[in-house]
Design a protein around this motif. Structure first.
Motif, PDB file in Angstrom:
ATOM      1  N   ILE A  71       0.838  -1.209   0.000  1.00 40.49           N
ATOM      2  CA  ILE A  71       0.000   0.000   0.000  1.00 40.49           C
ATOM      3  C   ILE A  71       0.873   1.259   0.000  1.00 40.49           C
ATOM      4  N   ARG A  72       1.929   1.237   0.781  1.00 43.44           N
ATOM      5  CA  ARG A  72       2.824   2.398   0.835  1.00 43.44           C
ATOM      6  C   ARG A  72       3.383   2.714  -0.560  1.00 43.44           C
ATOM      7  N   ASN A  73       3.820   1.662  -1.265  1.00 49.24           N
ATOM      8  CA  ASN A  73       4.358   1.860  -2.623  1.00 49.24           C
ATOM      9  C   ASN A  73       3.329   2.476  -3.543  1.00 49.24           C
ATOM     10  N   LYS A  74       2.088   1.997  -3.446  1.00 49.39           N
ATOM     11  CA  LYS A  74       1.025   2.508  -4.333  1.00 49.39           C
ATOM     12  C   LYS A  74       0.694   3.961  -4.009  1.00 49.39           C
ATOM     13  N   ILE A  75       0.650   4.300  -2.746  1.00 49.51           N
ATOM     14  CA  ILE A  75       0.352   5.694  -2.373  1.00 49.51           C
ATOM     15  C   ILE A  75       1.463   6.609  -2.903  1.00 49.51           C
ATOM     16  N   GLU A  76       2.689   6.161  -2.746  1.00 46.61           N
ATOM     17  CA  GLU A  76       3.824   6.973  -3.226  1.00 46.61           C
ATOM     18  C   GLU A  76       3.817   7.112  -4.744  1.00 46.61           C
ATOM     19  N   ALA A  77       3.261   6.112  -5.427  1.00 40.24           N
ATOM     20  CA  ALA A  77       3.237   6.131  -6.900  1.00 40.24           C
ATOM     21  C   ALA A  77       2.110   7.010  -7.446  1.00 40.24           C
ATOM     22  N   HIS A  78       1.202   7.443  -6.589  1.00 35.13           N
ATOM     23  CA  HIS A  78       0.056   8.244  -7.051  1.00 35.13           C
ATOM     24  C   HIS A  78      -0.113   9.487  -6.181  1.00 35.13           C
ATOM     25  N   LEU A  79       0.933  10.274  -6.109  1.00 36.79           N
ATOM     26  CA  LEU A  79       0.898  11.427  -5.204  1.00 36.79           C
ATOM     27  C   LEU A  79      -0.125  12.474  -5.633  1.00 36.79           C
ATOM     28  N   ASP A 104      -1.688  10.641   7.592  1.00 37.21           N
ATOM     29  CA  ASP A 104      -1.622  11.823   8.454  1.00 37.21           C
ATOM     30  C   ASP A 104      -0.334  12.601   8.170  1.00 37.21           C
ATOM     31  N   GLY A 105       0.720  11.856   7.838  1.00 40.63           N
ATOM     32  CA  GLY A 105       1.986  12.504   7.491  1.00 40.63           C
ATOM     33  C   GLY A 105       1.823  13.434   6.303  1.00 40.63           C
ATOM     34  N   LYS A 106       0.862  13.115   5.426  1.00 37.75           N
ATOM     35  CA  LYS A 106       0.626  13.944   4.247  1.00 37.75           C
ATOM     36  C   LYS A 106      -0.546  14.893   4.478  1.00 37.75           C
ATOM     37  N   ASP A 107      -1.129  14.846   5.663  1.00 40.75           N
ATOM     38  CA  ASP A 107      -2.303  15.652   5.974  1.00 40.75           C
ATOM     39  C   ASP A 107      -3.477  15.306   5.042  1.00 40.75           C
ATOM     40  N   GLU A 108      -3.599  14.010   4.735  1.00 38.95           N
ATOM     41  CA  GLU A 108      -4.683  13.556   3.853  1.00 38.95           C
ATOM     42  C   GLU A 108      -5.380  12.364   4.499  1.00 38.95           C
ATOM     43  N   PRO A 109      -6.046  12.567   5.622  1.00 46.97           N
ATOM     44  CA  PRO A 109      -6.572  11.421   6.375  1.00 46.97           C
ATOM     45  C   PRO A 109      -7.719  10.690   5.669  1.00 46.97           C
ATOM     46  N   ILE A 110      -8.052   9.515   6.183  1.00 46.95           N
ATOM     47  CA  ILE A 110      -9.266   8.798   5.780  1.00 46.95           C
ATOM     48  C   ILE A 110     -10.459   9.681   6.145  1.00 46.95           C
ATOM     49  N   VAL A 111     -11.385   9.876   5.176  1.00 44.03           N
ATOM     50  CA  VAL A 111     -12.556  10.697   5.514  1.00 44.03           C
ATOM     51  C   VAL A 111     -13.718   9.828   6.014  1.00 44.03           C
ATOM     52  N   ALA A 112     -13.799   8.581   5.544  1.00 43.12           N
ATOM     53  CA  ALA A 112     -14.898   7.722   5.996  1.00 43.12           C
ATOM     54  C   ALA A 112     -14.531   6.257   5.852  1.00 43.12           C
ATOM     55  N   MET A 113     -15.080   5.449   6.757  1.00 48.08           N
ATOM     56  CA  MET A 113     -15.000   4.005   6.634  1.00 48.08           C
ATOM     57  C   MET A 113     -16.431   3.531   6.384  1.00 48.08           C
ATOM     58  N   LEU A 114     -16.685   3.103   5.141  1.00 43.89           N
ATOM     59  CA  LEU A 114     -18.026   2.659   4.751  1.00 43.89           C
ATOM     60  C   LEU A 114     -18.071   1.150   4.905  1.00 43.89           C
ATOM     61  N   SER A 115     -18.951   0.675   5.765  1.00 43.18           N
ATOM     62  CA  SER A 115     -18.969  -0.747   6.105  1.00 43.18           C
ATOM     63  C   SER A 115     -20.205  -1.425   5.512  1.00 43.18           C
ATOM     64  N   LEU A 116     -19.988  -2.321   4.558  1.00 43.37           N
ATOM     65  CA  LEU A 116     -21.101  -3.052   3.934  1.00 43.37           C
ATOM     66  C   LEU A 116     -21.539  -4.183   4.855  1.00 43.37           C
ATOM     67  N   GLU A 117     -22.782  -4.131   5.291  1.00 42.32           N
ATOM     68  CA  GLU A 117     -23.302  -5.099   6.260  1.00 42.32           C
ATOM     69  C   GLU A 117     -24.146  -6.150   5.530  1.00 42.32           C
ATOM     70  N   VAL A 118     -23.705  -7.417   5.625  1.00 44.97           N
ATOM     71  CA  VAL A 118     -24.384  -8.531   4.950  1.00 44.97           C
ATOM     72  C   VAL A 118     -24.400  -9.733   5.893  1.00 44.97           C
ATOM     73  N   PRO A 119     -25.550 -10.414   6.064  1.00 44.90           N
ATOM     74  CA  PRO A 119     -25.599 -11.581   6.959  1.00 44.90           C
ATOM     75  C   PRO A 119     -24.709 -12.734   6.479  1.00 44.90           C
ATOM     76  N   GLU A 120     -24.186 -13.536   7.437  1.00 43.39           N
ATOM     77  CA  GLU A 120     -23.197 -14.575   7.099  1.00 43.39           C
ATOM     78  C   GLU A 120     -23.715 -15.599   6.092  1.00 43.39           C
ATOM     79  N   GLY A 121     -24.974 -16.029   6.247  1.00 39.22           N
ATOM     80  CA  GLY A 121     -25.523 -17.042   5.332  1.00 39.22           C
ATOM     81  C   GLY A 121     -25.485 -16.551   3.889  1.00 39.22           C
ATOM     82  N   GLU A 122     -25.806 -15.276   3.715  1.00 34.50           N
ATOM     83  CA  GLU A 122     -25.781 -14.662   2.377  1.00 34.50           C
ATOM     84  C   GLU A 122     -24.338 -14.589   1.836  1.00 34.50           C
ATOM     85  N   LEU A 123     -23.389 -14.301   2.696  1.00 37.71           N
ATOM     86  CA  LEU A 123     -21.980 -14.215   2.263  1.00 37.71           C
ATOM     87  C   LEU A 123     -21.516 -15.554   1.717  1.00 37.71           C
TER      88      LEU A 123
END
Ligand code: ADP
Length: 190
Positions: A71-79, A104-123
């Motif tokens: 992930i670090r490599n990819k972030i650095e590759a897409h500044l 945070d080092g770049k002052d570009e934090p995560i703005v949201a964590m979107l959590s997809l909720e699905v019951p286990e049987g369906e998964l």
């Protein structure tokens, strides 16, 4: 301008990959899936891929150090990116802390964590269906699927609290049509 850095969260089979594609297009983001990156390494038969394969075939998580470095490599590759969708990452508290430190080092934090909720049987039925149609060996065997869901419950689901504490956790109903779920995700972004 603030970057739109999003964590798309949810158990295996929740639809993170599908929904990432639509969010990526809509907001012109870079999609980073650690699962896709690892499968590319396996295909290339790199040392990293060979190391990850055994764990992935069992449905166990790969080492934090490996996925964090990818992930670090990819972030650095897409500044100049407008933002990233993180799909399947972070999966442990150590990964979430490493990601926060990078952004945070770049002052570009995560703005949201979107959590997809699905019951286990369906998964389980979605993944077995994907396994019957596709090439992912980890989708073909119910015991491996259950192990991935167990890894998720034990190591990954606690990240909901991590992002809740930062005021970023947003639960989104993950059952419905593809378009309905996209609309819910966009709405949750506000
Ligand atoms: P799914 O969400 O359907 O399980 P992924 O493609 O996200 O599919 O992940 C497949 C496998 O890749 C996981 O079971 C795990 O072995 C490995 N993996 C992917 N992302 C991570 C990560 N962030 N940390 C550790 N292992 C990972």
């Amino acid at each position: 301008m603030t970057k739109l850095n999003i964590v798309l969260f949810g158990p295996p089979g929740a639809g993170k990959g599908t929904q990432s594609q639509f969010l990526q297009e809509k907001f012109e983001l870079i999609h980073l899936s650690t699962g896709d990156l690892l499968r590319a390494e396996i295909k290339a038969e790199s040392p990293l891929g060979n190391e990850a394969k055994e764990l992935m075939d069992r449905g166990d998580l790969v080492a934090d150090s490996i996925v964090v470095a990818m992930i670090r490599n990819k972030i650095e590759a897409h500044l100049d990116a407008k933002g990233f969708i993180f799909d399947g990452f972070p999966r442990t508290k150590a990964q979430a802390e490493a990601l926060d430190e990078m952004l945070d080092g770049k002052d570009e934090p995560i703005v949201a964590m979107l959590s997809l909720e699905v019951p286990e049987g369906e998964l389980v039925s979605r993944l077995l269906h994907r396994g019957s149609e596709g090439s992912r060996t980890d989708d073909k065997d119910e015991a491996i699927i259950r192990n991935r869901i167990k890894e998720y419950s034990q190591k990954t689901a606690p990240l909901k609290d991590y992002y809740s504490a930062q005021g970023k956790f947003k639960a989104v109903e993950g059952v419905g049509t593809r378009a309905e779920i996209t609309a819910r995700l966009v709405k949750a972004l506000g």
